[in-house]
Scaffold this motif. Structure first.
Motif, short mmCIF file in Angstrom:
data_model
loop_
_atom_site.label_atom_id
_atom_site.label_comp_id
_atom_site.label_asym_id
_atom_site.label_seq_id
_atom_site.Cartn_x
_atom_site.Cartn_y
_atom_site.Cartn_z
N UNK A 30 0.85 -1.34 0.12
CA UNK A 30 -0.06 -0.02 -0.11
C UNK A 30 0.85 1.27 0.05
N UNK A 31 2.03 1.05 0.58
CA UNK A 31 2.95 2.36 0.82
C UNK A 31 3.51 2.57 -0.70
N UNK A 32 3.68 1.78 -1.56
CA UNK A 32 4.09 1.95 -3.12
C UNK A 32 3.08 2.66 -3.71
N UNK A 33 1.85 1.99 -3.63
CA UNK A 33 0.56 2.47 -4.24
C UNK A 33 0.35 3.91 -3.86
N UNK A 34 0.51 4.40 -2.87
CA UNK A 34 0.20 5.78 -2.32
C UNK A 34 1.40 6.62 -2.59
N UNK A 35 2.37 6.24 -2.69
CA UNK A 35 3.40 6.96 -3.07
C UNK A 35 3.44 7.38 -4.66
N UNK A 36 3.07 6.36 -5.41
CA UNK A 36 3.02 6.73 -7.05
C UNK A 36 1.98 7.21 -7.42
N UNK A 37 0.70 7.26 -6.77
CA UNK A 37 -0.35 7.97 -7.05
C UNK A 37 -1.03 7.68 -8.45
N UNK A 38 -0.76 6.48 -8.89
CA UNK A 38 -1.19 5.89 -10.18
C UNK A 38 -2.72 5.68 -9.97
N UNK A 39 -3.50 5.84 -11.14
CA UNK A 39 -5.01 5.74 -11.50
C UNK A 39 -5.32 4.64 -11.70
N UNK A 40 -5.29 3.54 -10.52
CA UNK A 40 -5.91 2.27 -10.54
C UNK A 40 -6.83 2.15 -9.04
N UNK A 41 -7.58 1.12 -9.50
CA UNK A 41 -8.54 0.51 -8.25
C UNK A 41 -7.94 -0.36 -7.31
N UNK A 42 -8.20 -0.03 -5.99
CA UNK A 42 -7.78 -0.80 -5.00
C UNK A 42 -9.06 -1.94 -4.77
N UNK A 43 -8.68 -3.18 -5.00
CA UNK A 43 -9.76 -4.13 -4.89
C UNK A 43 -10.02 -4.49 -3.54
#
Length: 283
Positions: free
Chosen positions: A69-82
């Motif tokens: 989750x840390x990498x996802x929040x850092x990159x701020x890419x437009x993907x859906x969290x399932x």
């Protein structure tokens, strides 16, 4: 065919491969292949660096991905969290030298902070009204204060042993993180069907974690009292025995309360208690 992006090495790789294996999705073991196909499920696995996974999913290179989750929040890419997956847990924290006195977040005003997560840190400090010099580095962030590169660090913390080894102390937890499953927002219907089946299997695996299947013999006149202390999923299974005064009771117990409940069962006359691990559990 559904394509999943997975970290190519490290703890998250191990945890992800274990989850796929427990869900009976077989992936050939090959450390030199970028893309491998499951032998028994319509899934192919794309091995990437963890920081490349959010973008790959957002751009459609992969349909889904498992990433911290840390990498996802850092990159701020437009993907859906399932969904959150419950493993590879850690936290992102601010740490300072052990000898420093810490009186609150204002300590970091004007300080130089080394990190690999500048976006998360910048947002956190802005919300706190703190101005600091964020120094972006990759690799061993924790050595920065010791060599005079920074006054503090903002990094992943699991056990805290790395901080201790580098004479640092954790002073602020900014976010807690775990593995999450993300998906491309434009995924086609056929792939969503495959994903649904995968999620069903993941759910069955996770539902069985920290659970024990318990069987016991009990006097019939104690069944009501025994069932009242059993926090099973629904009603326990009760099976008659050859001895008309006794029956067999089957249930599922959470491991966290296991010994507490077993003690109560023995006090109520339960005997021959048999405990087995649970591999999958369909709710």
């Amino acid at each position: 065919m559904l394509r999943i992006a997975v970290q190519s090495k490290g703890r998250l790789f191990d945890d992800t491969m274990n989850l796929l294996s427990e869900a009976d999705i077989r992936i050939p073991s090959s450390k030199r292949t970028l893309l491998v196909e499951s032998s028994n499920f319509p899934l192919e696995v794309l091995f990437l660096r963890d920081d490349d996974i959010p973008q790959s999913v957002a751009n459609g290179v992969a349909d889904i991905g498992i990433v911290g989750e840390n990498e996802f929040r850092e990159r701020q890419e437009d993907a859906e969290v399932i969904e959150k997956l419950g493993f590879s847990k850690c936290r992102l924290s601010l740490a300072i030298p052990k000898t420093e006195k810490y009186n609150g977040i204002e300590y970091f005003e004007g300080k130089k902070i080394a990190t690999s997560y500048p976006t998360i840190l910048r947002n956190f400090l802005a919300n706190k009204g703190v101005n600091a010099d964020i120094h972006v580095i990759t690799g061993s962030v924790e050595i920065s204060p010791g060599i005079g590169l920074a006054d503090a660090i903002f990094d992943i913390v699991s056990s805290g042993s790395t901080l201790t080894h580098n004479n640092l102390k954790e002073v602020e937890i900014v976010m807690k993180s775990e593995a999450i499953l993300i998906a491309n927002k434009q995924m086609e219907a056929a792939k969503k069907t495959i994903l649904k089946e995968m999620l069903f299997r993941f759910s069955a695996v996770r539902s069985a974690q920290d659970k024990k299947y318990v069987m016991m013999n009990a006097p019939k006149d104690k069944v009501k009292e025994i069932t009242e202390v059993l926090p099973g999923i629904k009603s326990p299974t009760i099976i008659p025995l050859a001895d008309a005064d006794w029956c067999s009771i089957h249930t599922v117990l959470d491991e966290k309360r296991f010994w507490e409940i077993i003690g109560k069962l023995k006090e109520l006359g339960a005997q021959g208690i048999l405990v087995s691990p649970i591999e999958k559990m369909i709710l």
